[in-house]
Design a protein around this motif. Structure first.
Motif, PDB file in Angstrom:
ATOM      1  N   GLN A  23       8.761 -38.299  14.174  1.00 35.93           N
ATOM      2  CA  GLN A  23       9.017 -38.108  12.746  1.00 35.93           C
ATOM      3  C   GLN A  23       7.852 -37.342  12.137  1.00 35.93           C
ATOM      4  N   LEU A  24       8.176 -36.366  11.319  1.00 31.43           N
ATOM      5  CA  LEU A  24       7.167 -35.520  10.695  1.00 31.43           C
ATOM      6  C   LEU A  24       7.233 -35.727   9.186  1.00 31.43           C
ATOM      7  N   LEU A  25       6.088 -35.983   8.558  1.00 30.85           N
ATOM      8  CA  LEU A  25       6.020 -36.121   7.102  1.00 30.85           C
ATOM      9  C   LEU A  25       5.177 -34.982   6.560  1.00 30.85           C
ATOM     10  N   MET A  26       5.767 -34.165   5.695  1.00 30.51           N
ATOM     11  CA  MET A  26       5.055 -33.014   5.137  1.00 30.51           C
ATOM     12  C   MET A  26       5.043 -33.126   3.624  1.00 30.51           C
ATOM     13  N   ILE A  27       3.859 -32.953   3.027  1.00 36.35           N
ATOM     14  CA  ILE A  27       3.727 -33.085   1.574  1.00 36.35           C
ATOM     15  C   ILE A  27       3.068 -31.822   1.030  1.00 36.35           C
ATOM     16  N   GLY A  28       3.634 -31.227   0.004  1.00 34.68           N
ATOM     17  CA  GLY A  28       3.010 -30.036  -0.554  1.00 34.68           C
ATOM     18  C   GLY A  28       3.755 -29.506  -1.763  1.00 34.68           C
ATOM     19  N   ASP A  29       3.148 -28.496  -2.388  1.00 35.89           N
ATOM     20  CA  ASP A  29       3.711 -27.903  -3.597  1.00 35.89           C
ATOM     21  C   ASP A  29       3.819 -26.401  -3.372  1.00 35.89           C
ATOM     22  N   LEU A  30       5.043 -25.937  -3.190  1.00 39.78           N
ATOM     23  CA  LEU A  30       5.253 -24.528  -2.855  1.00 39.78           C
ATOM     24  C   LEU A  30       4.935 -23.573  -4.004  1.00 39.78           C
ATOM     25  N   HIS A  31       4.879 -24.079  -5.216  1.00 34.80           N
ATOM     26  CA  HIS A  31       4.581 -23.198  -6.346  1.00 34.80           C
ATOM     27  C   HIS A  31       3.079 -23.015  -6.555  1.00 34.80           C
ATOM     28  N   GLN A  32       2.282 -23.613  -5.656  1.00 32.28           N
ATOM     29  CA  GLN A  32       0.845 -23.344  -5.726  1.00 32.28           C
ATOM     30  C   GLN A  32       0.537 -22.140  -4.840  1.00 32.28           C
ATOM     31  N   LEU A  33      -0.681 -22.018  -4.359  1.00 28.05           N
ATOM     32  CA  LEU A  33      -1.097 -20.783  -3.692  1.00 28.05           C
ATOM     33  C   LEU A  33      -0.416 -20.605  -2.331  1.00 28.05           C
ATOM     34  N   HIS A 274       0.560 -15.238  -6.020  1.00 25.81           N
ATOM     35  CA  HIS A 274       1.585 -16.065  -6.650  1.00 25.81           C
ATOM     36  C   HIS A 274       1.016 -17.462  -6.894  1.00 25.81           C
ATOM     37  N   GLY A 275       1.300 -18.021  -8.057  1.00 25.20           N
ATOM     38  CA  GLY A 275       0.879 -19.389  -8.351  1.00 25.20           C
ATOM     39  C   GLY A 275      -0.555 -19.535  -8.801  1.00 25.20           C
ATOM     40  N   GLN A 276      -1.310 -18.430  -8.846  1.00 28.98           N
ATOM     41  CA  GLN A 276      -2.740 -18.540  -9.153  1.00 28.98           C
ATOM     42  C   GLN A 276      -2.987 -19.023 -10.584  1.00 28.98           C
ATOM     43  N   VAL A 277      -2.260 -18.467 -11.558  1.00 26.14           N
ATOM     44  CA  VAL A 277      -2.437 -18.880 -12.950  1.00 26.14           C
ATOM     45  C   VAL A 277      -1.994 -20.332 -13.126  1.00 26.14           C
ATOM     46  N   TYR A 278      -0.891 -20.700 -12.484  1.00 22.92           N
ATOM     47  CA  TYR A 278      -0.404 -22.081 -12.575  1.00 22.92           C
ATOM     48  C   TYR A 278      -1.430 -23.065 -12.016  1.00 22.92           C
ATOM     49  N   VAL A 279      -1.999 -22.765 -10.866  1.00 24.04           N
ATOM     50  CA  VAL A 279      -3.000 -23.653 -10.262  1.00 24.04           C
ATOM     51  C   VAL A 279      -4.196 -23.798 -11.199  1.00 24.04           C
ATOM     52  N   ALA A 280      -4.673 -22.677 -11.756  1.00 28.23           N
ATOM     53  CA  ALA A 280      -5.837 -22.722 -12.646  1.00 28.23           C
ATOM     54  C   ALA A 280      -5.573 -23.612 -13.865  1.00 28.23           C
ATOM     55  N   LEU A 281      -4.458 -23.396 -14.536  1.00 27.00           N
ATOM     56  CA  LEU A 281      -4.137 -24.164 -15.747  1.00 27.00           C
ATOM     57  C   LEU A 281      -3.932 -25.648 -15.440  1.00 27.00           C
ATOM     58  N   SER A 282      -3.287 -25.923 -14.316  1.00 27.37           N
ATOM     59  CA  SER A 282      -2.911 -27.318 -14.009  1.00 27.37           C
ATOM     60  C   SER A 282      -4.066 -28.126 -13.431  1.00 27.37           C
ATOM     61  N   ARG A 283      -5.256 -27.503 -13.250  1.00 28.88           N
ATOM     62  CA  ARG A 283      -6.424 -28.286 -12.796  1.00 28.88           C
ATOM     63  C   ARG A 283      -6.945 -29.179 -13.913  1.00 28.88           C
ATOM     64  N   CYS A 284      -6.621 -28.819 -15.171  1.00 31.38           N
ATOM     65  CA  CYS A 284      -7.221 -29.510 -16.315  1.00 31.38           C
ATOM     66  C   CYS A 284      -6.342 -30.664 -16.783  1.00 31.38           C
ATOM     67  N   LYS A 285      -6.969 -31.754 -17.175  1.00 27.38           N
ATOM     68  CA  LYS A 285      -6.221 -32.941 -17.609  1.00 27.38           C
ATOM     69  C   LYS A 285      -5.516 -32.724 -18.939  1.00 27.38           C
ATOM     70  N   ASP A 304       6.634 -16.632  -6.564  1.00 24.98           N
ATOM     71  CA  ASP A 304       7.245 -15.997  -5.393  1.00 24.98           C
ATOM     72  C   ASP A 304       8.752 -16.235  -5.401  1.00 24.98           C
ATOM     73  N   THR A 305       9.520 -15.155  -5.409  1.00 27.37           N
ATOM     74  CA  THR A 305      10.996 -15.300  -5.440  1.00 27.37           C
ATOM     75  C   THR A 305      11.528 -15.940  -4.165  1.00 27.37           C
ATOM     76  N   VAL A 306      10.814 -15.758  -3.043  1.00 30.97           N
ATOM     77  CA  VAL A 306      11.231 -16.403  -1.776  1.00 30.97           C
ATOM     78  C   VAL A 306      11.190 -17.918  -1.941  1.00 30.97           C
ATOM     79  N   VAL A 307      10.085 -18.401  -2.555  1.00 33.80           N
ATOM     80  CA  VAL A 307       9.944 -19.842  -2.798  1.00 33.80           C
ATOM     81  C   VAL A 307      11.009 -20.324  -3.775  1.00 33.80           C
ATOM     82  N   ARG A 308      11.204 -19.556  -4.843  1.00 36.53           N
ATOM     83  CA  ARG A 308      12.179 -19.970  -5.857  1.00 36.53           C
ATOM     84  C   ARG A 308      13.583 -20.059  -5.260  1.00 36.53           C
ATOM     85  N   ASN A 309      13.950 -19.073  -4.468  1.00 39.99           N
ATOM     86  CA  ASN A 309      15.271 -19.098  -3.832  1.00 39.99           C
ATOM     87  C   ASN A 309      15.416 -20.268  -2.870  1.00 39.99           C
TER      88      ASN A 309
END
Length: 309
Positions: A23-33, A274-285, A304-309
């Motif tokens: 069993q493989l467990l993978m955790i991540g956020d594709l809309h980040q870098l 892709h995702g660079q501005v989102y990562v920067a803004l979302s670092r702050c509380k 990234d449209t590939v991620v969105r699709n």
């Protein structure tokens, strides 16, 4: 990487099912870098894979994974800020949201050193320049600390520069979790150096007890199959010993991924990934904790449209 893991597990578990039946467990956020793939690597891969993202893995597609979406946000609690972040994340930002975001634009903002702001920038050389200038502005003696490297520890794995130069008054960030039971610091914690005596560095963080910092150890481990027991065994092949600190008036957005800050200055005008501005803004509380050094326009918010699709 995933297909290589799949091939090894199939062979040593003598099973033909994906990942040898594990069993493989993978955790991540594709809309980040996105993953960093060099052009020469992709030139060789593109005949076999539709995308460099993990979901292009043949083994993973055969495994037909179950997707569980985590929806509760812990870093931020302000619903309006969360809504704004989601618009940036999904590239749905409208003129009204962009106007709200750029309310935080303060081009000549220069906080006092004790306010604890960290600058997030898109490029390494900008972060290095800010840190060097800030260090030079401090009065007093420079202290150089050289890492002790033993055995096999590749330069690509170095947690910071081989030699770090510090001064009293320097703003620093811990880049390791405290392994001792009292857990005085964690990766991303920011403070100011108040004393340096030999190998002993004192760092103070707002409203906390001073932290005594000494060199700590990073290990390079390899994993091999024991032919007799058929068990995977690990051994330490190299070590890197250095203070778990780096100058932190500024760091790159890439280095900030996964970290949380109370106050950030964001310089994302030259955002290239892709995702660079989102990562920067979302670092702050909080939204109020953000200061924009350059205004953000719709062209710098990239998904990234590939991620969105």
């Amino acid at each position: 990487v995933l297909d290589a893991v799949d091939a090894v597990l199939k062979r040593f578990r003598q099973a033909s099912t994906p990942f040898g039946g594990l069993q493989l467990l993978m955790i991540g956020d594709l809309h980040q870098l996105p993953p960093v793939v060099r052009p020469d690597e992709w030139y060789q891969m593109q005949g076999h894979y539709p995308t460099p993202y993990f979901f292009g893995s043949i083994a993973l597609r055969q495994a037909a994974p179950t997707v569980i979406q985590l929806t509760h946000i812990y870093r931020q609690s302000d619903s309006q800020f969360i809504e704004l972040l989601n618009k940036v994340r999904n590239n749905n930002i409208d003129p009204a949201s962009l106007e709200t975001l750029n309310q935080r634009y303060q081009p000549d903002f220069s906080p006092a050193d004790d306010e604890g702001y960290i600058t997030l920038t898109s490029h390494n050389n900008t972060a290095h320049q800010i840190n060097t200038e800030k260090l030079q502005q401090l009065a007093g003696r420079e202290y150089a600390f050289k890492a002790i490297i033993e055995g096999d520890f590749p330069t690509s794995m170095y947690p910071n520069e081989e030699q770090i130069v510090l001064k009293k008054g320097a703003q620093v960030m811990f880049n390791k979790n405290d392994s001792y039971p009292d857990r005085m610091y964690y990766n991303g914690k920011i403070g100011v150096i108040t004393d340096i005596f030999g190998e002993h560095i004192t760092v103070e963080c707002p409203d906390e007890e001073p932290i005594d910092v000494y060199p700590t150890l990073w290990e390079n481990r390899t994993y091999e199959l024991n032919p007799d027991t058929k068990e995977i065994e690990d051994k330490v092949v190299g070590t890197y010993e250095q203070h778990p600190l780096k100058l932190a008036w500024a760091i790159t957005i890439h280095k900030s991924q996964g970290l949380t800050f109370d106050k950030v200055i964001i310089d994302a005008q030259a955002a290239f990934a892709h995702g660079q501005v989102y990562v920067a803004l979302s670092r702050c509380k909080t939204f109020e904790g953000i200061v924009l050094r350059t205004p953000i326009d719709s062209g710098s918010v990239r998904t990234d449209t590939v991620v969105r699709n």
